[in-house]
Scaffold this motif. Structure first.
Motif, mmCIF file in Angstrom:
data_model
loop_
_atom_site.group_PDB
_atom_site.id
_atom_site.type_symbol
_atom_site.label_atom_id
_atom_site.label_comp_id
_atom_site.label_asym_id
_atom_site.label_seq_id
_atom_site.Cartn_x
_atom_site.Cartn_y
_atom_site.Cartn_z
ATOM 1 N N ARG A 1 -43.345 106.987 84.479
ATOM 2 C CA ARG A 1 -44.122 106.339 83.098
ATOM 3 C C ARG A 1 -43.041 106.457 81.299
ATOM 4 N N LEU A 2 -41.825 106.718 82.100
ATOM 5 C CA LEU A 2 -41.065 106.468 80.676
ATOM 6 C C LEU A 2 -41.105 104.558 80.485
ATOM 7 N N LEU A 3 -41.370 103.905 81.223
ATOM 8 C CA LEU A 3 -40.553 103.149 81.680
ATOM 9 C C LEU A 3 -42.489 102.789 80.686
ATOM 10 N N ASN A 4 -43.213 102.674 82.087
ATOM 11 C CA ASN A 4 -44.531 102.488 81.079
ATOM 12 C C ASN A 4 -44.641 102.009 79.471
ATOM 13 N N LEU A 5 -44.622 103.568 78.347
ATOM 14 C CA LEU A 5 -44.342 104.047 77.761
ATOM 15 C C LEU A 5 -43.260 103.241 76.564
ATOM 16 N N THR A 6 -42.666 102.882 77.036
ATOM 17 C CA THR A 6 -41.457 101.489 76.621
ATOM 18 C C THR A 6 -42.311 100.451 76.771
ATOM 19 N N ALA A 7 -42.758 100.176 77.797
ATOM 20 C CA ALA A 7 -43.212 99.095 77.099
ATOM 21 C C ALA A 7 -44.486 98.909 76.686
ATOM 22 N N GLN A 8 -45.039 100.287 76.139
ATOM 23 C CA GLN A 8 -46.061 99.867 75.433
ATOM 24 C C GLN A 8 -46.043 100.004 73.991
ATOM 25 N N HIS A 9 -44.184 100.155 73.443
ATOM 26 C CA HIS A 9 -43.943 100.272 71.835
ATOM 27 C C HIS A 9 -42.955 99.405 72.031
#
Length: 263
Positions: free
Chosen positions: A255-263
């Motif tokens: 989840r953290l990697l997905n959020l980082t990729a979105q930002h």
């Protein structure tokens, strides 16, 4: 004038501490993964137990074996006018020997099936389904125990000095009792496993978490004895908790990697 002096000057490192505090508060107040999302992610990774199919095949083979044993005992051992057919099918092997050899083969199949069950149930246990593992722990050993007891009775009958007719009828009785006990146990086991596969439930620790409001204090953190709990039960709970936390951390990392990729 002097009383206001200390407030006009910031001490060394206070700005960095303030920034760090703000960042920590922003992380704490940030969006968390909802329990529903975590449950759905774990459900997608659910692995079914394939043993109901094996249990059905074994039950069918057991029924076929008993039916053939009755036919061989009636036609070849008791010799109700079918000696020529028995000689053409069995050759030099007697009817009693054929029944015993079939019993040995069936026992080997039950042994292999029990080992297969144990392997899959150990995998279920490692994935955190301790409740299901305990519910089926004794049930999965019942067929092997029944067939082993039948082998002991079969050896006693073969070693006895009873007449051939009495021995044959007692042998068929033992095989019938085995069938009436082992097959219902296999069917009951299959029903429980199919229900487990159909429910696709989350691990036990996750279910305990979802049954309470989401908070830090509601996480399963029991580390000592409570009531009549045994040492083995506490150790199993801790193993389940460790496995759950590994899955939880893995999902949080994704989840953290997905959020980082979105930002």
């Amino acid at each position: 004038m002097d009383s206001k002096g200390p407030s006009l000057y910031a001490q060394p490192g206070s700005s960095a501490d303030m920034n760090r505090s703000v960042e920590e508060n922003s992380l704490v107040d940030g969006p968390l993964i909802s329990p529903d999302a975590l449950h759905s992610a774990i459900s997608r990774e659910f692995q079914t137990v394939p043993t109901p199919c094996h249990a059905g095949v074994l039950s069918l083979l057991h029924v076929v074996y008993v039916v053939l044993s009755v036919c061989v005992a009636v036609l070849c051992v008791l010799k109700f006018g079918q000696e020529d057919m028995c000689m053409s099918i069995l050759g030099s092997t007697s009817g009693g020997d054929a029944i015993v050899l079939g019993k040995v083969c069936l026992w080997v199949l039950v042994l292999v099936f029990t080992g297969c069950m144990q392997h899959h149930h150990n995998k279920v246990r490692s994935r955190g389904y301790l409740r299901f593992y305990r519910q089926t722990q004794r049930l999965k050993h019942v067929p092997f125990t029944i067939h082993s007891a039948g082998n002991v009775l079969l050896l006693i009958l073969l070693a006895s000095k009873l007449s051939l007719t009495v021995r044959t009828y007692m042998l068929l009785s033992v095989l019938g009792v085995e069938l009436l006990v082992a097959v219902p146990c296999l069917l009951y086991y299959s029903v429980k496993v199919m229900k487990f596969n159909r429910d696709r439930a989350a691990p036990d620790v996750s279910q305990e978490e979802f049954s309470y409001p989401y908070s830090v204090t509601s996480l399963p953190t029991e580390t000592g004895f409570r009531g009549a709990s045994s040492l083995e039960e506490v150790v199993e709970k801790q193993a389940d908790l460790i496995e759950y936390l590994k899955q939880h951390n893995s999902l949080l990392s994704k989840r953290l990697l997905n959020l980082t990729a979105q930002h």
